[in-house]
Design a protein around this motif. Structure first.
Motif, PDB file in Angstrom:
ATOM      1  N   GLY A  98     -21.901  45.727  14.603  1.00  0.00           N
ATOM      2  CA  GLY A  98     -21.760  44.895  13.638  1.00  0.00           C
ATOM      3  C   GLY A  98     -20.336  44.815  12.001  1.00  0.00           C
ATOM      4  O   GLY A  98     -19.640  44.410  11.887  1.00  0.00           O
ATOM      5  N   ARG A 101     -17.537  45.419  13.540  1.00  0.00           N
ATOM      6  CA  ARG A 101     -16.503  43.676  14.501  1.00  0.00           C
ATOM      7  C   ARG A 101     -15.929  43.895  12.570  1.00  0.00           C
ATOM      8  O   ARG A 101     -15.222  43.214  12.934  1.00  0.00           O
ATOM      9  N   ARG A 102     -16.447  43.467  11.837  1.00  0.00           N
ATOM     10  CA  ARG A 102     -16.458  42.911  10.343  1.00  0.00           C
ATOM     11  C   ARG A 102     -15.329  43.715   9.441  1.00  0.00           C
ATOM     12  O   ARG A 102     -14.236  42.780   9.677  1.00  0.00           O
ATOM     13  N   PHE A 107     -11.732  37.585  14.937  1.00  0.00           N
ATOM     14  CA  PHE A 107     -12.140  36.602  16.887  1.00  0.00           C
ATOM     15  C   PHE A 107     -11.441  35.048  16.656  1.00  0.00           C
ATOM     16  O   PHE A 107     -12.012  34.344  15.605  1.00  0.00           O
ATOM     17  N   PHE A 126     -15.275  32.222   3.555  1.00  0.00           N
ATOM     18  CA  PHE A 126     -16.899  32.951   4.329  1.00  0.00           C
ATOM     19  C   PHE A 126     -16.640  34.111   4.818  1.00  0.00           C
ATOM     20  O   PHE A 126     -17.465  35.333   4.470  1.00  0.00           O
ATOM     21  N   ALA A 127     -16.055  34.837   5.556  1.00  0.00           N
ATOM     22  CA  ALA A 127     -14.920  35.741   6.506  1.00  0.00           C
ATOM     23  C   ALA A 127     -14.690  36.885   5.298  1.00  0.00           C
ATOM     24  O   ALA A 127     -14.344  37.663   5.354  1.00  0.00           O
ATOM     25  N   LEU A 130     -16.952  38.682   3.669  1.00  0.00           N
ATOM     26  CA  LEU A 130     -17.509  40.070   3.728  1.00  0.00           C
ATOM     27  C   LEU A 130     -16.173  41.014   3.811  1.00  0.00           C
ATOM     28  O   LEU A 130     -16.993  42.598   3.653  1.00  0.00           O
ATOM     29  N   LYS A 178     -10.282  38.725   7.075  1.00  0.00           N
ATOM     30  CA  LYS A 178     -10.611  40.110   6.739  1.00  0.00           C
ATOM     31  C   LYS A 178      -9.353  41.567   6.930  1.00  0.00           C
ATOM     32  O   LYS A 178      -9.757  42.345   6.812  1.00  0.00           O
TER      33      LYS A 178
END
Lengths: 256, 790
Positions: A98, A101-102, A107, A126-127, A130, A178
């Motif tokens: 996870g 991915r972060r 994606f 939101f992204a 993170l 991100k």
């Protein structure tokens, strides 16, 4: 760790891995559906380098999406190794996967997958949240990216108030929020009309060209192949061809 | 018309058997409660009636001071009198253990025959034989409590000293199906009160009443002329000092059983109604989800040519299947359970004749309710399905209910300053995505809060009322009654008993109060004006001394309500001394009902005998109570002596049963709140699978997803808590008030800590029921879920 050092470290990671980002060695993925075994990928070995725009082509059932899922850490191979930098991501725990991915993957989905109760700006925020802790930084980053994809005027609209192309641009901005090393795009134009699709491809080309991102674009649309710096063709879970494209076409030159 | 599509109903139900099974079970649960309680209480009502018929339960009885048996013969001759009996009824003390005394009610029965009115049913042993004397038939409930059997002996205090009686059997009596001592003491336990049937002649002998009776029981031919008959009998017995006329409906046991049945009837409607409302909402949610899941199928049906009617019928068939299965199972289970409840209830109350009759009404109503609930719940989803246009329906659906336009106005207004975190914005907006479902969830959690308030406030209110009654109202420790009025010398003697700190003389007598067309029986209590052993709560800053000094009467709230009178009104009071008008000088807030208070001076003015026939005593310490009680019984003329703590213990014992029921309701509420939140959160997560998977794909970790779902669940409960508590308080205040009757007055009271506990329970239930959704969200196949279209 501060946001600044974190971002710097991430950039360092990208630079150090510029030559080789993701390395797949003899990767297979077998699904068991009832008593039937489906070999979605069969001994695939591929290497992805920094700044590449790799177009993965293949008919339905060729293993394109499975490949994308494995690259993004959404799935694990039945056999083989996938290395990111020096790390075998197959061996990572769910939590570490996870975090992988972060920190490294962006994606872009065929059906955009925006969160319907968040506005365009909030979807990107939101992204960004993170990775970045400072709320000012999150807001600036979101606005910067929405400006990049040409949607600063539509920032406070919910997805339902945006066209398909606009939604996909928001999705790209969200994927970029991100600051990932790799963008994984699954049929990003599959749900769009031709003109809008062209715009999205131009945007992706711009991101790889100007920002040095690696972009893996999965599609069954052969016309898009000319866009890539490299074209990988899959058939029955195997790599049929893997060719470099010395002179990629501009998105505006592509037609289907 | 092709009906092939309806075959799909069974297949869809089988495919979703657990979900539909759960719905049928909820409906069945509601119907089971309804059918079992309705059938059981119809049967219990019939059991009472059978007992009353078999024992010729008196239509009314008249208490007199002393009347010759010949007067009873005259009563028998009156028009509309079917049968009449004269008997002696006396209260006295009965030692059961070395240091324990119970109040014994001795009732005379003929020995040469069964009485024609208020007969007894012999449960064990035998009835009296002609000319038997010192024999006794205790109520079975009392004998069971103390393990008495035929051949055992009992001793009772009488004016002729301690007398020994031999048990020849045990009986049940229509007058004591609920062993109510009086309207003021409805549910004494056998620990302190017992009823004993003794040969009437022997009883007359023991109490120096040869040839005399002090109660006449009457059975009438026609109920329509009962009041005329009462008047005629009262007139005939007037010369013998009529103290009180008790109609059948006012008879303590009968009135208490009626109250009990009324409460059960309310419960048999309220609880199933609640469950069925929940079932209706759950069915609505499930059917809406089914219609949504079958969107493309509906488009296909419509495209092929099925009409809207067929689509509506198709989805209503689901409801019919759920309703029929739920209803049938519910009625069958309810019927079976009703036998158990009837027998259990009859056993606890020792109802001698049990009726198990076939009841058609609950079956019909149960099935109709079950079908009705399911059909109402499925109507909107079925109609929605029928309105879908074929082409749009067959297209892949966009994300489930989307937010529209730009940021909501309300949010912009509230967000003028710093915007709330995304997590909060997401939770709040998700609530607006499915407004009906959210409303259902909030409503259902609020309903659970309402039930929790109702359930827990009954604990708090009863605790508060018990403290109020036994600390603030009844301030005496021991109370004693005498067969005849006593003078100051007896008072001095009692005052001098070891362990007695203070003694107050009082006078008790039955009376009838009339105000316009309204009337009620009560016990008139004459007290010293400056009484310190009874606390009055008159409101308005008025003291009891002021209220009593003017020659007025203080009524308890229940009596004032029944007569619809307030302070300043005038009432007629009928006692053995005649009828007089009195002004209502106060209305006292106290738990015990059926009481009226006057000063001892006013009592004398009414023409009642001089002196006192009861005392309230304050003892030096609780440990002295038993000794004082024993000392009182050793005095001449003492009819009974009660220790307040024992009365309170009886109530607490009864409350323990009540608490079990309340605990059941509280547990039920928690499960219900949990099930509802679980249902909603699960459906929400399932419908938003792609969205949640996308978040996780973007890198949102498990804890963040858990936090989001928890925040959503918490938002639901926070929205529900305040209205739930407010509505619960209103509902509980109303309910508790409706429990009040002329027997007792109740009022709402709830502690702040209980409110806090309810808030905690709701939040915990919500959090716990969110866990499965979190578990699912954090374990979904991201690759698959990010591609889910609907």
């Amino acid at each position: 760790m501060t946001d600044k050092t974190r971002a710097a470290q991430k950039r360092g990671t990208v630079e150090s891995a510029a030559s080789l980002l993701l390395d797949l060695r003899s990767v297979s993925r077998v699904y068991e559906i009832g008593r039937v075994q489906v070999r979605a990928l069969d001994g695939v070995s591929l290497a992805f380098r920094g700044g590449e725009l790799v177009v993965v082509l293949g008919p339905s059932g060729s293993g394109k999406t499975t490949l994308l899922n494995l690259l993004g850490g959404l799935d694990r191979p039945t056999a083989g190794a996938i290395r990111y930098g020096g790390t075998d991501i197959v061996a990572l725990s769910d939590g570490d996967l996870g975090r992988f991915r972060r920190d490294h993957i962006g994606f872009v989905f065929q059906f955009f997958n925006l969160i319907p109760t968040l506005t365009a700006r909030e979807n990107v925020e939101f992204a960004a949240e993170l990775v970045f802790r400072d709320s000012r930084q999150v807001e600036d980053r979101a606005l910067e990216l929405l400006t990049l994809v040409g949607l600063e005027e539509r920032a406070d609209n919910f997805p339902s108030g945006l066209s398909g192309g606009e939604q996909q641009r928001v999705a790209i901005a969200r994927a970029m929020a991100k600051d990932p090393d790799i963008l994984l795009c699954d049929e990003p134009t599959g749900n769009l009309d031709f003109r809008t699709g062209q715009q999205i491809l131009a945007l992706l080309q711009k991101l790889t060209g100007e920002q040095g991102k690696t972009c893996v674009l999965v599609t069954h649309n052969t016309a898009i192949a000319g866009l890539g710096t490299r074209v990988v063709r899959l058939r029955d879970g195997r790599v049929q061809s893997d060719e470099a494209n010395a002179s990629p076409l501009a998105a505006s030159e592509i037609e289907w | 018309m092709n009906r092939k599509i309806h075959l799909l109903v069974l297949r869809d139900i089988m495919a979703r058997r657990f979900q539909f099974g759960a719905l049928a079970i909820i409906i069945a649960l509601g119907i089971t409660i309804f059918a079992s309680m309705t059938v059981a209480f119809l049967n219990i009502g019939r059991s009472y009636d059978r007992t009353y018929e078999a024992t010729h339960f008196a239509d009314f009885s008249v208490k007199v001071k002393e009347a010759p048996e010949s007067a009873v013969d005259e009563v028998r001759q009156l028009t509309n009198v079917k049968a009449a009996e004269g008997r002696v009824v006396m209260d006295t003390g009965l030692p059961v253990d070395e240091d324990r005394l119970v109040q014994a009610r001795l009732i005379g029965l003929p020995t040469d025959r069964h009485p024609a009115v208020n007969d007894v049913i012999v449960e064990s042993g035998r009835y009296f034989q002609p000319d038997e004397s010192n024999k006794v038939l205790p109520l079975e409930k009392f004998a069971d409590f103390y393990d008495y059997e035929s051949g055992d002996t009992l001793q009772v205090f009488t004016p002729r000293g301690l007398q020994t009686l031999t048990i020849v059997g045990t009986v049940a009596s229509p007058e004591y199906l609920l062993m109510a001592e009086s309207k003021q003491d409805l549910l004494p336990s056998p620990r302190r009160f017992g009823v004993f049937f003794v040969p009437n002649g022997y009883l007359q002998e023991l109490f120096g009443m040869e040839g005399q009776v002090n109660e006449v029981t009457v059975l009438v031919e026609s109920q329509g002329q009962r009041e005329d008959t009462i008047a005629a009998v009262s007139q005939l017995l007037e010369p013998y000092g009529v103290q009180q006329t008790v109609r059948q409906e006012d008879q303590p046991s009968k009135a208490a059983t009626e109250l009990d049945l009324e409460g059960a009837r309310d419960f048999a409607i309220l609880l199933p109604a609640l469950v069925l409302v929940i079932a209706a909402f759950a069915t609505y949610i499930a059917m809406s989800r089914l219609v949504r899941a079958q969107r493309t199928l509906i488009g296909l049906f419509r495209g092929i040519g099925y009409g809207r009617g067929s689509i509506v019928l198709h989805y209503l068939l689901f409801a019919v299947v759920i309703g029929v299965v739920g209803g049938s199972v519910g009625v069958a289970a309810g019927y079976g359970l009703s036998y158990l409840i009837t027998d259990l209830y009859a056993d606890v109350l020792a109802i001698p004749l049990i009726a198990h009759e076939f009841q058609l009404m609950p079956i019909v109503v149960g099935v109709v309710m079950s079908l009705g609930v399911a059909l109402i719940a499925a109507a909107v989803p079925a109609w929605t399905a029928s309105r879908m246009l074929p082409a749009p329906a067959m297209r892949p659906s966009p994300e489930v209910p989307l937010a529209k336009g730009s940021v909501p106005f309300v949010e912009r207004v509230f967000g003028l300053g710093r915007r709330p975190p995304l997590l909060v914005r997401l939770s709040v907006r998700n609530i607006w995505r499915s407004p009906i479902r959210s409303l259902y969830t909030v409503g259902a959690i609020a309903l659970a809060a309402v039930l929790l308030v109702v359930g827990l406030s009954s604990f708090d209110s009863m605790d508060f009322i018990m403290d109020f009654q036994f600390e603030k109202t009844d301030r005496w420790d021991v109370a004693a009654t005498f067969w005849n009025p006593q003078d100051d010398q007896t008072l001095a003697e009692i005052d001098g008993l070891e362990g007695v700190r203070r003694a107050e003389p009082i006078y008790l007598t039955p009376a009838e109060l009339l105000a316009g067309s309204k009337r009620t029986n009560l016990e008139l209590v004459a007290v010293p004006e400056d009484t310190r052993l009874h606390g009055f709560d008159l409101g308005g800053g008025k003291t009891a001394e002021e209220a009593l000094a003017g020659g007025g009467i203080i009524l308890t709230q229940g009596v004032a309500d029944k007569l619809d009178v307030s302070v300043g009104d005038s009432v007629d009071i009928a006692t053995e001394a005649g009828t007089t008008s009195l002004a209502v000088s106060g209305v006292s807030k106290e738990f015990a009902g059926g009481l009226g208070y006057v000063s001892l001076a006013t009592k004398d003015d009414l023409g009642l005998p001089n002196g006192f026939n009861a005392v309230w005593l304050e003892t030096t310490s609780p440990s002295a109570n038993t000794e004082v009680q024993a000392a009182l019984y050793s005095l001449t003329g003492v009819q009974g002596a009660q220790i307040k703590e024992e009365i309170r213990d009886d109530w607490m014992e009864m409350m323990a049963l009540f608490n079990v029921m309340a605990a059941f309701i509280v547990a039920f509420c928690m499960i219900m709140a949990g099930a509802i939140v679980f249902n909603t959160m699960t459906v929400n997560v399932l419908e938003r699978e792609r969205e949640t998977a996308t978040m996780r794909t973007l890198g949102a970790g498990g804890p963040l997803v858990a936090l989001m779902l928890t925040a959503e669940g918490l938002t639901f409960s926070l929205l529900a808590i305040l209205p739930g508590l407010a509505l619960g308080t209103i509902a509980s205040s109303y309910l508790i008030q409706t429990w009040s009757s002329e027997f007792f007055t109740m009022w709402f009271h709830m502690r702040t800590v209980t409110y806090a506990m309810i808030v905690a329970v709701i939040i915990v239930a919500t959090l716990v029921s969110t866990i499965p959704s979190i578990w699912h969200a954090n374990r979904m196949d991201l690759a698959e879920a990010t591609k889910v279209l609907a």
